[in-house]
Design a protein around this motif. Sequence first.
Motif, PDB file in Angstrom:
ATOM      1  N   ARG A  98      38.072  50.335  50.423  1.00  0.00           N
ATOM      2  CA  ARG A  98      38.384  49.304  51.407  1.00  0.00           C
ATOM      3  C   ARG A  98      37.242  48.320  51.665  1.00  0.00           C
ATOM      4  NH1 ARG A  98      40.278  51.899  57.012  1.00  0.00           N
ATOM      5  NH2 ARG A  98      41.808  52.391  55.768  1.00  0.00           N
ATOM      6  N   GLN A  99      36.041  48.691  51.915  1.00  0.00           N
ATOM      7  CA  GLN A  99      34.934  47.576  51.903  1.00  0.00           C
ATOM      8  C   GLN A  99      34.858  46.849  50.910  1.00  0.00           C
ATOM      9  OE1 GLN A  99      32.119  50.750  52.647  1.00  0.00           O
ATOM     10  NE2 GLN A  99      31.888  50.619  54.592  1.00  0.00           N
ATOM     11  N   GLY A 100      35.032  47.142  49.523  1.00  0.00           N
ATOM     12  CA  GLY A 100      34.935  46.528  48.537  1.00  0.00           C
ATOM     13  C   GLY A 100      35.827  45.464  48.334  1.00  0.00           C
ATOM     14  N   ALA A 101      37.282  45.925  48.620  1.00  0.00           N
ATOM     15  CA  ALA A 101      38.255  44.925  48.848  1.00  0.00           C
ATOM     16  C   ALA A 101      38.228  43.699  49.814  1.00  0.00           C
ATOM     17  CB  ALA A 101      39.671  45.603  49.167  1.00  0.00           C
ATOM     18  N   ARG A 102      37.620  44.006  50.962  1.00  0.00           N
ATOM     19  CA  ARG A 102      37.408  43.020  52.152  1.00  0.00           C
ATOM     20  C   ARG A 102      36.081  42.152  51.600  1.00  0.00           C
ATOM     21  NH1 ARG A 102      35.648  46.545  55.749  1.00  0.00           N
ATOM     22  NH2 ARG A 102      37.872  46.990  56.294  1.00  0.00           N
ATOM     23  N   ALA A 103      35.365  42.772  50.643  1.00  0.00           N
ATOM     24  CA  ALA A 103      34.041  41.824  50.402  1.00  0.00           C
ATOM     25  C   ALA A 103      34.597  40.836  49.211  1.00  0.00           C
ATOM     26  CB  ALA A 103      33.105  42.593  49.679  1.00  0.00           C
ATOM     27  N   LEU A 104      35.728  41.061  48.630  1.00  0.00           N
ATOM     28  CA  LEU A 104      36.052  40.287  47.539  1.00  0.00           C
ATOM     29  C   LEU A 104      37.174  39.547  47.818  1.00  0.00           C
ATOM     30  CD1 LEU A 104      35.916  42.695  44.491  1.00  0.00           C
ATOM     31  CD2 LEU A 104      34.190  40.655  45.158  1.00  0.00           C
ATOM     32  N   GLY A 105      37.943  39.699  49.200  1.00  0.00           N
ATOM     33  CA  GLY A 105      38.918  38.828  49.473  1.00  0.00           C
ATOM     34  C   GLY A 105      40.075  39.425  48.983  1.00  0.00           C
ATOM     35  N   PHE A 139      42.289  46.201  44.734  1.00  0.00           N
ATOM     36  CA  PHE A 139      41.002  46.767  44.237  1.00  0.00           C
ATOM     37  C   PHE A 139      41.246  48.054  43.474  1.00  0.00           C
ATOM     38  CE2 PHE A 139      37.202  48.858  44.985  1.00  0.00           C
ATOM     39  CZ  PHE A 139      36.031  47.875  45.020  1.00  0.00           C
ATOM     40  N   ASP A 140      42.253  48.915  44.120  1.00  0.00           N
ATOM     41  CA  ASP A 140      42.302  50.053  43.338  1.00  0.00           C
ATOM     42  C   ASP A 140      43.122  50.034  42.013  1.00  0.00           C
ATOM     43  OD1 ASP A 140      41.659  51.450  45.680  1.00  0.00           O
ATOM     44  OD2 ASP A 140      43.595  51.927  46.620  1.00  0.00           O
ATOM     45  N   THR A 141      43.812  48.916  41.754  1.00  0.00           N
ATOM     46  CA  THR A 141      44.292  48.719  40.542  1.00  0.00           C
ATOM     47  C   THR A 141      43.315  48.382  39.485  1.00  0.00           C
ATOM     48  OG1 THR A 141      46.441  48.039  41.442  1.00  0.00           O
ATOM     49  CG2 THR A 141      46.094  47.026  39.159  1.00  0.00           C
ATOM     50  N   TYR A 142      42.300  47.450  39.981  1.00  0.00           N
ATOM     51  CA  TYR A 142      41.225  47.130  38.978  1.00  0.00           C
ATOM     52  C   TYR A 142      40.293  48.382  38.765  1.00  0.00           C
ATOM     53  CZ  TYR A 142      41.672  42.033  39.482  1.00  0.00           C
ATOM     54  OH  TYR A 142      41.963  40.841  39.437  1.00  0.00           O
ATOM     55  N   ILE A 143      40.045  49.449  40.002  1.00  0.00           N
ATOM     56  CA  ILE A 143      39.295  50.639  39.724  1.00  0.00           C
ATOM     57  C   ILE A 143      39.922  51.336  38.367  1.00  0.00           C
ATOM     58  CG2 ILE A 143      38.795  52.794  40.465  1.00  0.00           C
ATOM     59  CD1 ILE A 143      36.758  50.547  41.298  1.00  0.00           C
ATOM     60  N   LYS A 144      41.490  51.501  38.574  1.00  0.00           N
ATOM     61  CA  LYS A 144      41.965  52.243  37.267  1.00  0.00           C
ATOM     62  C   LYS A 144      41.890  51.636  36.031  1.00  0.00           C
ATOM     63  CE  LYS A 144      45.775  54.033  40.705  1.00  0.00           C
ATOM     64  NZ  LYS A 144      47.062  53.618  40.775  1.00  0.00           N
ATOM     65  N   ARG A 145      41.972  50.222  36.172  1.00  0.00           N
ATOM     66  CA  ARG A 145      41.766  49.463  34.674  1.00  0.00           C
ATOM     67  C   ARG A 145      40.203  49.746  34.179  1.00  0.00           C
ATOM     68  NH1 ARG A 145      44.170  43.699  36.177  1.00  0.00           N
ATOM     69  NH2 ARG A 145      46.659  44.280  36.473  1.00  0.00           N
ATOM     70  N   ILE A 146      39.350  49.594  35.245  1.00  0.00           N
ATOM     71  CA  ILE A 146      37.971  49.759  34.679  1.00  0.00           C
ATOM     72  C   ILE A 146      37.787  51.364  34.097  1.00  0.00           C
ATOM     73  CG2 ILE A 146      35.714  49.787  35.474  1.00  0.00           C
ATOM     74  CD1 ILE A 146      36.388  47.854  37.812  1.00  0.00           C
ATOM     75  N   ARG A 147      38.301  52.253  34.843  1.00  0.00           N
ATOM     76  CA  ARG A 147      37.971  53.643  34.819  1.00  0.00           C
ATOM     77  C   ARG A 147      38.680  53.890  33.087  1.00  0.00           C
ATOM     78  NH1 ARG A 147      39.402  56.996  40.149  1.00  0.00           N
ATOM     79  NH2 ARG A 147      37.161  57.086  40.806  1.00  0.00           N
ATOM     80  N   SER A 148      39.758  53.087  32.981  1.00  0.00           N
ATOM     81  CA  SER A 148      40.321  53.295  31.698  1.00  0.00           C
ATOM     82  C   SER A 148      39.573  52.632  30.324  1.00  0.00           C
ATOM     83  CB  SER A 148      41.872  52.930  31.755  1.00  0.00           C
ATOM     84  OG  SER A 148      42.425  52.784  30.441  1.00  0.00           O
TER      85      SER A 148
END
Length: 204
Positions: free
Chosen positions: A159-166, A172-181
């Motif tokens: 949540r904080q990361g999403a807020r920091a990036l606007g 944000f969660d979708t990006y995290i899934k892509r990164i983990r993959s």
Amino acid sequence: MITVSVFGACPIYVHGLTVTLGDKGFAVRDVTRSPLSSRWFTDVFLIDLATLQDMTLDDLLAMDAPAAPVTVLVDDTSAESIDGFVRAGVAGVLDHCAPVNIVAEGLRAVAGGKSFIGTSVAADISGRPGPGPQPDEPDALSPRELQVLTQIARGLTHRQGARALGISQHTFDTYIKRIRSKLGVGNKAELTRAAVMRDLGRAS
């Protein structure tokens, strides 16, 4: 020559470091008071967490603004502990059982402005043997994915990361899934390690 100021380690350990690292281009110095703001020049502060007694790492870092990057010697190499060290701003993590070549490699990396997690420590985080070539090549992630990974390296929640990036938390969660993959990591500790190995999340 790389100067290492050791805080808290027993004299025998400091002597051992002095002898074994001397021919590898290091000058080891025992520091007993106000180590982080010492006016003496040093390239790396090496803190033995086992000797802090009533003082925590956060207390020590809050007491004095570090005048050089900090590496910690640890016994607890659990993922939760490593996550806490990264959040505290520690640049290097080594365990007491690390062989001298790993200690030298870690101290040299930290002195050069990089982050380092010692072999056995990294193995405990990932559940796999310690670091050889890593799957997370820099070009594997998009610029936006690198921005997201940086927020994780800084210890922010999704949540904080999403807020920091606007952006929305869902995005944000979708990006995290892509990164983990892409990086082949399965949990936050591994994700944080990937960020640390890229030297992300440090103040510019």
